[in-house]
Design an enzyme around this catalytic site. Structure first.
Site, short mmCIF file in Angstrom:
data_model
loop_
_atom_site.label_atom_id
_atom_site.label_comp_id
_atom_site.label_asym_id
_atom_site.label_seq_id
_atom_site.Cartn_x
_atom_site.Cartn_y
_atom_site.Cartn_z
CD GLU A 141 -2.94 1.01 0.16
OE1 GLU A 141 -3.75 0.08 0.16
OE2 GLU A 141 -2.90 1.88 -0.73
CE LYS B 146 5.02 7.45 -5.74
NZ LYS B 146 5.20 8.84 -5.29
N1 HSE Z 1 9.35 11.74 -3.75
C1 HSE Z 1 7.98 11.37 -3.73
C2 HSE Z 1 7.10 12.60 -3.77
C3 HSE Z 1 7.59 10.58 -2.52
O1 HSE Z 1 7.58 13.72 -3.82
O2 HSE Z 1 5.88 12.42 -3.76
C4 HSE Z 1 7.98 9.15 -2.61
O3 HSE Z 1 7.37 8.51 -3.66
#
Ligand code: HSE
Length: 429
Positions: free
Chosen positions: A130, A206
């Site tokens: 998650e 993602k």
């Molecule tokens: N570096 C990412 C962000 C968080 O700025 O959302 C980790 O995935």
């Protein structure tokens, strides 16, 4: 309640890992009550011992992650190291030793998720993650479980907090990209090397994970088209404002209308101020899901940071521990559709094209005819004359990326077009 504890190995003790260790210690009684058995932190593997780690039990620290995972009595491995190796082989070793795994590792899951899921299924253990997408926001479980009876058609997300902070600053202050990045770095949002965030790699990983789960197919980071935000100018932001929009770095996953393919892409885009994602400010994340029966849903919250990410990790820990006690596993990978990922040139969307042109008779007609030649229908045109030249902003109806690219190539070759100042996709309508 079972008195024999479930043993947990924690791999990584940085910003997220130290929060996980802290909450596991301070909230041990509550976690035990919710799981039905105590959970014991059996060891914490780190790269370098001897660093000050306030609140983390010193006697649990080891630099031998392999030995910790392989010691034979570990029920759950929490991997918050990140990167491909050594995380991948440690996770595979955990499965071999019968441990379930909770991971926050988006890069690894976006690359080798299918292989890891197969290995977990073969070993009869869980793989939960998650925390890999949008920090604290419950997203993987709603997509995998709550929406398992529905048909998801589109996922549109702001899944990177650093870039949302930068774009929000540019929007609210009129600052340019470099100035906004400097502020993001000073406030600790952007890393010293911001490449993964500003070039869209983080969001692309993602997007791959979300697309795979949403459409029950295999999507890897390599299938995701990616553009970062380094080319976004203060003029683009102002132009978006003038048409009632805001610029966001979006992760967009879509199932084709014929249901035969999927697309996943990350790029800056203009969205109307009326769209729920337009109100996502600062470093917050939000994911907008369009499903056949459920309609439109939005998931919103902090997408990064130690405590928010630890919240997601601990939620998974409770879930996999409950499964262990029941002698069961949770829902695994569902990849039955095997839909191909279509290349970007076949993606259909709307475009905002900003041109600097000569201000004389016939130029607008010339420009319009180039759009027409390529089958790209114009929605609106806004022209502003200056001394001898003019700024021309064309917003199109839906067209393929290939048609738009060909249009722009032809526009660039026109004598009357001095510059194609910017091209940005328009989404969310
Ligand atoms: N570096 C990412 C962000 C968080 O700025 O959302 C980790 O995935």
């Amino acid at each position: 309640m079972r008195t024999r504890p479930l043993k947990v190995a924690l791999l990584g003790c940085g910003v997220v890992g130290s929060e996980v260790a802290r909450i596991m210690t301070t909230d041990a009684a509550d976690l035990a009550a919710r799981i039905g058995a105590p959970v014991e932190l059996a060891g914490i593997a780190v790269r370098r011992a001897g660093r000050p780690r306030p609140g983390v039990p010193e006697h649990l620290i080891t630099t031998d992650a392999e030995a910790l995972v392989g010691r034979g009595d570990i029920d759950v491995v929490i991997e918050v190291v990140g990167g491909i190796e050594p995380s991948k082989h440690l996770i595979l070793a955990a499965f071999e030793h019968g441990a379930s795994v909770v991971s926050a590792n988006k890069a690894l899951l976006a690359k080798d998720g299918a292989e890891l899921h197969s290995a977990a299924a073969e070993a009869g253990v869980d793989l939960y993650y998650e925390a890999a997408v949008a920090g604290a926001i419950p997203l993987i479980r709603p997509l995998r479980e709550s929406l398992a009876g529905d048909r998801v058609n589109r996922v549109l997300g702001i899944v990177n907090g650093t870039t949302n902070f930068i774009l929000d600053k540019m929007d609210s202050t009129g600052a340019g990209y470099s100035e906004a990045l400097e502020e993001a770095t000073a406030l600790g949002y952007a890393e010293a090397d911001p490449t993964a965030d500003v070039e869209g790699f983080d969001a692309a990983a993602k997007a791959a994970i979300l697309a795979g789960i949403a459409f029950h197919t295999k999507v890897t980071a390599a299938d995701v088209y990616r553009e970062g935000l380094t080319e976004v100018t203060a003029a683009d932001i102002a132009s978006a404002k003038a048409m009632g929009c805001v610029v966001k770095l979006l992760a967009i996953c879509e199932r084709a209308v014929d249901g035969e393919s999927v697309t996943a892409r990350v790029h800056p885009a203009m969205i109307p101020l009326s769209h729920p994602l337009a109100s996502v400010r600062e470093a917050y994340n939000a994911v907008f899901v369009e499903a056949e029966a459920a309609g439109r849903l939005m998931f919103y919250g902090p997408g990064a940071g130690g405590a928010p990410t630890a919240s997601a990790v601990l939620g998974d820990l409770v879930a996999v521990c409950r499964n262990k006690l029941n002698g069961a596993t949770g829902p695994g990978h569902s990849v039955y559709t095997q839909l191909p990922a279509k290349p970007m040139d076949q993606v259909i969307t709307r475009y905002h094209v900003s041109l600097d042109v000569d201000d004389r008779a016939g130029v607008l007609a010339q420009v319009a005819s180039v759009f027409a030649e390529h089958g790209v229908s114009i929605d609106t045109v806004r022209q502003q004359g200056r001394d001898g030249d003019a700024s021309l902003v064309v917003v199109t109806h839906r067209a393929t990326d290939a048609a738009l690219s060909a249009t722009v190539d032809k526009l660039r070759a026109l004598d009357s077009v001095r510059d194609v100042a910017s091209i940005m996709r328009v989404e969310g309508e």
